[in-house]
Design a protein around this motif. Structure first.
Motif, PDB file in Angstrom:
ATOM      1  N   SER A 271      -1.246  -6.506  -8.056  1.00 48.39           N
ATOM      2  CA  SER A 271      -1.992  -7.742  -8.389  1.00 48.39           C
ATOM      3  C   SER A 271      -1.690  -8.562  -9.744  1.00 48.39           C
ATOM      4  O   SER A 271      -1.575  -9.628  -9.813  1.00 48.39           O
ATOM      5  CB  SER A 271      -3.453  -7.661  -8.022  1.00 48.39           C
TER       6      SER A 271
ATOM      7  N   GLY B  74     -14.036  -4.241   0.874  1.00 46.94           N
ATOM      8  CA  GLY B  74     -12.591  -4.656   1.561  1.00 46.94           C
ATOM      9  C   GLY B  74     -13.003  -4.867   3.226  1.00 46.94           C
ATOM     10  O   GLY B  74     -14.428  -4.420   3.581  1.00 46.94           O
TER      11      GLY B  74
ATOM     12  N   MET C 112      -6.098   2.317  -5.859  1.00 46.68           N
ATOM     13  CA  MET C 112      -6.540   1.283  -6.597  1.00 46.68           C
ATOM     14  C   MET C 112      -5.695   1.053  -8.093  1.00 46.68           C
ATOM     15  O   MET C 112      -5.424  -0.099  -8.201  1.00 46.68           O
ATOM     16  CB  MET C 112      -8.131   1.665  -7.230  1.00 46.68           C
TER      17      MET C 112
ATOM     18  N   PHE D 177      -3.355  -5.760   1.087  1.00 48.43           N
ATOM     19  CA  PHE D 177      -3.210  -4.370   0.480  1.00 48.43           C
ATOM     20  C   PHE D 177      -3.991  -3.493   1.367  1.00 48.43           C
ATOM     21  O   PHE D 177      -5.203  -3.557   1.490  1.00 48.43           O
ATOM     22  CB  PHE D 177      -3.576  -4.474  -0.715  1.00 48.43           C
TER      23      PHE D 177
ATOM     24  N   LYS E 288      -8.125  -7.059   0.764  1.00 51.07           N
ATOM     25  CA  LYS E 288      -8.189  -5.773   0.635  1.00 51.07           C
ATOM     26  C   LYS E 288      -8.489  -5.294   2.135  1.00 51.07           C
ATOM     27  O   LYS E 288      -9.625  -5.563   2.483  1.00 51.07           O
ATOM     28  CB  LYS E 288      -8.985  -5.159  -0.438  1.00 51.07           C
TER      29      LYS E 288
ATOM     30  N   GLY F 110       0.721  -1.064  -0.064  1.00 54.88           N
ATOM     31  CA  GLY F 110       0.179  -0.094  -0.014  1.00 54.88           C
ATOM     32  C   GLY F 110       0.815   1.123  -0.084  1.00 54.88           C
ATOM     33  O   GLY F 110       1.976   1.196   0.370  1.00 54.88           O
TER      34      GLY F 110
ATOM     35  N   PHE G 254      -5.710   0.077   1.945  1.00 54.63           N
ATOM     36  CA  PHE G 254      -6.285   1.499   1.391  1.00 54.63           C
ATOM     37  C   PHE G 254      -6.508   2.366   2.454  1.00 54.63           C
ATOM     38  O   PHE G 254      -6.607   2.141   3.693  1.00 54.63           O
ATOM     39  CB  PHE G 254      -7.581   1.170   0.718  1.00 54.63           C
TER      40      PHE G 254
ATOM     41  N   TYR H 292      -2.746  -0.875  -6.583  1.00 56.16           N
ATOM     42  CA  TYR H 292      -3.377  -2.414  -6.416  1.00 56.16           C
ATOM     43  C   TYR H 292      -3.459  -3.319  -7.539  1.00 56.16           C
ATOM     44  O   TYR H 292      -3.043  -4.427  -7.538  1.00 56.16           O
ATOM     45  CB  TYR H 292      -4.581  -2.259  -5.750  1.00 56.16           C
TER      46      TYR H 292
END
Length: 335
Positions: A269, A297, A262, A246, A279, A168, A248, A265
């Protein structure tokens, strides 16, 4: 592993070799005046063996790179370049063989010497050959000494453990989450490919040690901004990560929009295909700041410890499935 590799100083090992040789020769039970040739043979032998042993300790204590876990091998390659290590270790091995050959050659010559004076001259000549051989590999020794300094503090990440990697953007609360998941202060290790420390901690699951790694400086910004060494380090994480959490920050107080988060991410991924992701929407305690909930998430507050149990349960489900599959695999293998 690399702390056990000795540092080589040519002047130091030459002084040690010649000093040991002189002591050994003087310790002979025979009358020194009558056996000058024998004395000089002993000095040539001990000096050669001491020098060869000093070099061999370096070559022998390096691990077999091909047998290392892929993650560790990638790290060593990033830090010191395995091809260059092999080349320089090969030069030392050649020097060892050459010293041994010269030693045998001069022992024979000294024994054939027609006078004590000739024997002493040959011993001095042999010493000169030894020093010349060491001078030829001086650059190789310097490279290996420098590599040792870089590698001796290789972080204590165990590539054999099930490892969860936290990813992140900066300031989304990754370090706080690491502490919340493990109830302990992480160990901070230094890597030469990031200016920030790598945070490592662990917890136990069904008597198994689970390792959690926070990688500031690696999985915290777009891959397009990476240099080749950072990209290689990220690739090395593929061998380590069994699960990626991850994080956020829907409040965007970290300084990055949810769109940017995003995008990161998606990049990560795509790079870590086949590895499960969780998430996490952190900073749920700051919803009054504005909390964008357009991403599904687990909402938590790492700082306050809110909903951490829900995240732990999710992690444990993934761990359970992973280790059950591992058991099934071995049971099928036995049958």
């Amino acid at each position: 592993m690399f702390k056990e590799i000795p540092r080589i100083d040519i002047d130091e090992i030459v002084d040690k070799a010649f000093r040991n040789a002189k002591k050994k020769a003087l310790s002979s039970k025979k009358n020194i005046n009558e056996i000058v040739k024998e004395k000089e043979s002993i000095r040539v032998t001990v000096a050669g063996e001491t020098l060869a042993e000093s070099l061999f300790k370096v070559v022998d204590r390096y691990p077999s790179f091909d047998r290392l876990p892929p993650f560790t091998r990638e790290l060593i390659d990033i830090i010191a370049d395995i091809d260059k290590l092999r080349h320089n270790l090969g030069a030392l091995s050649f020097a060892i063989n050459t010293i041994n050959s010269v030693k045998i050659e001069y022992i024979k010559n000294i024994r054939r010497a027609s006078s004590p004076q000739d024997a002493s001259f040959l011993r001095k000549q042999c010493y000169g050959r030894y020093i010349s051989i060491l001078k030829q590999v001086e650059k190789n020794i310097k490279f290996l000494n420098n590599a040792r300094e870089k590698l001796k503090n290789l972080p204590s990440i165990n590539p054999d453990l099930y490892t969860i990697v936290i990813a992140g953007f900066p300031n989304v609360g990754k370090s706080s989450l690491l502490k919340a998941l493990t109830n302990s202060e992480p160990e901070i290790n230094s890597y030469p490919f990031t200016t920030k420390g790598i945070n490592v901690s662990s917890f136990e699951y069904n008597k198994r040690k689970i390792q959690i790694v926070d990688t500031p400086g690696l999985l915290d910004r777009e891959l397009s901004y990476r240099n080749p060494i950072e990209l290689q380090a990220i690739s090395a994480l593929k061998y380590l990560a069994k699960l990626i959490v991850f994080v956020f920050d829907p409040t965007e107080s970290c300084g990055y929009s949810m769109e940017d988060q995003m995008n990161l991410y998606n990049e990560i991924s795509d790079r870590f295909i086949g590895i499960p992701f969780i998430k996490v929407l952190n900073k749920a305690d700051l919803k009054e700041w504005g909390f964008k909930e357009n991403i599904k998430g687990i909402e938590i507050s790492a700082q306050e410890g809110a909903n951490i149990d829900a995240l732990k349960n999710n992690i444990q489900e993934i761990l359970f499935n992973y280790f059950e599959e591992e058991v099934d695999y071995f049971e099928k293998d036995r049958n």
